[in-house]
Design an enzyme around this catalytic site. Structure first.
Site, PDB file in Angstrom:
ATOM      1  N   ASP A  10       1.095  -1.137  -0.089  1.00  0.00           N
ATOM      2  CA  ASP A  10       0.090   0.307  -0.033  1.00  0.00           C
ATOM      3  C   ASP A  10       0.856   1.406   0.400  1.00  0.00           C
ATOM      4  OD1 ASP A  10      -2.317   1.763  -0.149  1.00  0.00           O
ATOM      5  OD2 ASP A  10      -1.297   2.158   2.150  1.00  0.00           O
ATOM      6  N   SER A  11       0.129   2.058  -0.136  1.00  0.00           N
ATOM      7  CA  SER A  11       1.024   3.683  -0.071  1.00  0.00           C
ATOM      8  C   SER A  11       1.556   3.991   1.698  1.00  0.00           C
ATOM      9  CB  SER A  11       0.226   4.816  -0.639  1.00  0.00           C
ATOM     10  OG  SER A  11      -1.263   4.676   0.385  1.00  0.00           O
ATOM     11  N   CYS A  73      -3.524  -0.848  -2.351  1.00  0.00           N
ATOM     12  CA  CYS A  73      -4.162   0.711  -2.161  1.00  0.00           C
ATOM     13  C   CYS A  73      -5.772   0.198  -3.358  1.00  0.00           C
ATOM     14  CB  CYS A  73      -3.409   1.096  -2.839  1.00  0.00           C
ATOM     15  SG  CYS A  73      -3.193   2.378  -2.741  1.00  0.00           S
ATOM     16  N   GLU A 151      -6.407   9.563  10.327  1.00  0.00           N
ATOM     17  CA  GLU A 151      -4.770   8.892  11.016  1.00  0.00           C
ATOM     18  C   GLU A 151      -4.348   9.668  11.802  1.00  0.00           C
ATOM     19  OE1 GLU A 151      -1.656   9.380   8.002  1.00  0.00           O
ATOM     20  OE2 GLU A 151      -2.612   8.441   6.320  1.00  0.00           O
ATOM     21  N   CYS A 183     -11.438   2.711   0.262  1.00  0.00           N
ATOM     22  CA  CYS A 183     -10.054   3.923   0.016  1.00  0.00           C
ATOM     23  C   CYS A 183      -9.343   2.839   1.454  1.00  0.00           C
ATOM     24  CB  CYS A 183      -9.752   4.976   0.363  1.00  0.00           C
ATOM     25  SG  CYS A 183      -8.717   5.515   1.265  1.00  0.00           S
ATOM     26  N   HIS A 185      -8.558   3.944   4.033  1.00  0.00           N
ATOM     27  CA  HIS A 185      -8.661   4.069   5.436  1.00  0.00           C
ATOM     28  C   HIS A 185      -9.867   3.457   5.627  1.00  0.00           C
ATOM     29  CE1 HIS A 185      -4.805   5.886   4.400  1.00  0.00           C
ATOM     30  NE2 HIS A 185      -4.500   6.279   5.421  1.00  0.00           N
TER      31      HIS A 185
HETATM   32  N1  DGL Z   1      -4.400   3.691   0.242  1.00  0.00           N
HETATM   33  C1  DGL Z   1      -4.937   4.877  -0.824  1.00  0.00           C
HETATM   34  C2  DGL Z   1      -6.007   3.959  -0.800  1.00  0.00           C
HETATM   35  O1  DGL Z   1      -6.773   3.582  -0.756  1.00  0.00           O
HETATM   36  C3  DGL Z   1      -5.158   5.990   0.497  1.00  0.00           C
HETATM   37  C4  DGL Z   1      -3.828   6.953   0.909  1.00  0.00           C
HETATM   38  C5  DGL Z   1      -3.117   7.489   0.027  1.00  0.00           C
HETATM   39  O2  DGL Z   1      -4.135   8.461  -1.110  1.00  0.00           O
HETATM   40  O3  DGL Z   1      -2.342   6.693  -0.640  1.00  0.00           O
HETATM   41  O4  DGL Z   1      -6.997   4.850  -2.379  1.00  0.00           O
END
Ligand code: DGL
Length: 264
Positions: A10-11, A73, A151, A183, A185
């Protein structure tokens, strides 16, 4: 092959929601998680940039000898799955198809999708949903502020409620009966979102659905590790301090021994 780890990337911390669901469903699996914290966020970047980042992250995991690649992600799943599937021989699972499969259980065929700007602009959720249910009406809204709110630990704070009210207004007007949390989060905001949409709207958690897809694939291909108590390793591309602190709420348990690595 069964004993090899599952590679998840993931990012940043968000993908820990996917990791948590995989750990719950498949507790015997060894997992290697990579959070690209040096280059987060992906959601505001161009498709070309995210595609390159995804290739770098996947290269790192494939070098560790994983048996499956999970793109946790949503943004990376939206833009990089074709290129990842072309480059690597192993199975690659993203979060979009599993979420879409559940979303098409909608009764009134009016489905909302929320995600980052990148995910919404890609049109990938609409495409995946319409492939399964051509008559579906899909309504998408980018909700970038949900990421920092989650977060910050403010997912159930008044600020989150007001923000959600604003973002969800067009979806309420569209009378959706299903909302895809597109997403990493957003599962943390589940309670706040459900309060605004009402209890009749089904919230589809793409993290949960992805873990189900991984379990189904393993059953089909005999890839499940039969032992108990899998090992978990966590890697990040920036210093681990913030990831360890913030990630706890996403994973639902303490994060220790997170290691910094260089990729790309
Ligand atoms: N992990 C990203 C997503 O699910 C969200 C956070 C980001 O923008 O990197 O799209």
């Amino acid at each position: 092959m069964q004993h090899r780890a599952i590679g998840i990337f993931d990012s940043g911390v968000g993908g820990l929601t996917v990791c948590k669901e995989i750990m719950r469903r498949l507790p015997g699996e060894n997992l290697i998680y990579l959070g690209d914290t040096a280059r987060v966020p992906y959601g505001t970047k161009s498709a070309e940039t995210v595609e390159q980042y995804a290739l770098d992250a996947a290269d790192f995991l494939v070098e560790q000898g994983v048996k499956l690649l999970v793109v946790a992600c949503n943004t990376a799943s939206a833009v990089a799955l074709p290129v990842l599937r072309e480059r690597f021989q192993l199975p690659v699972i993203g979060v979009i198809e599993p979420g879409a499969q559940r979303a098409v259980e909608s009764q009134n065929h009016r489905i909302g999708v929320i995600g980052t700007e990148g995910t919404v602009n890609s049109g990938r959720y609409e495409e995946a949903i319409r492939q399964l249910l051509p008559e579906a009406r899909v309504f998408t809204v980018a909700c970038p502020l949900f990421v920092p709110l989650a977060e910050e630990g403010w997912a159930e704070h008044e600020v989150a409620r007001l923000t959600a009210q604003e973002y969800l207004q067009p979806l309420l007007a569209a009378q959706i009966d299903t909302l895809v949390l597109g997403c990493t989060h957003y599962p943390l905001l589940r309670k706040t979102l459900q309060q605004i949409l009402g209890s009749k709207v089904l919230l589809v958690d793409s993290a949960e659905e992805t873990a189900c897809s991984v379990a189904a694939l393993f059953r089909e291909q005999g890839l499940e590790r039969p032992e108990h108590g899998g090992q978990r390793s966590f890697y990040v591309t920036d210093v681990p301090t913030r990831f360890e602190r913030v990630g706890r709420a996403f994973l639902g348990r303490d994060l220790t021994q997170v290691e910094q690595v260089r990729i790309g």
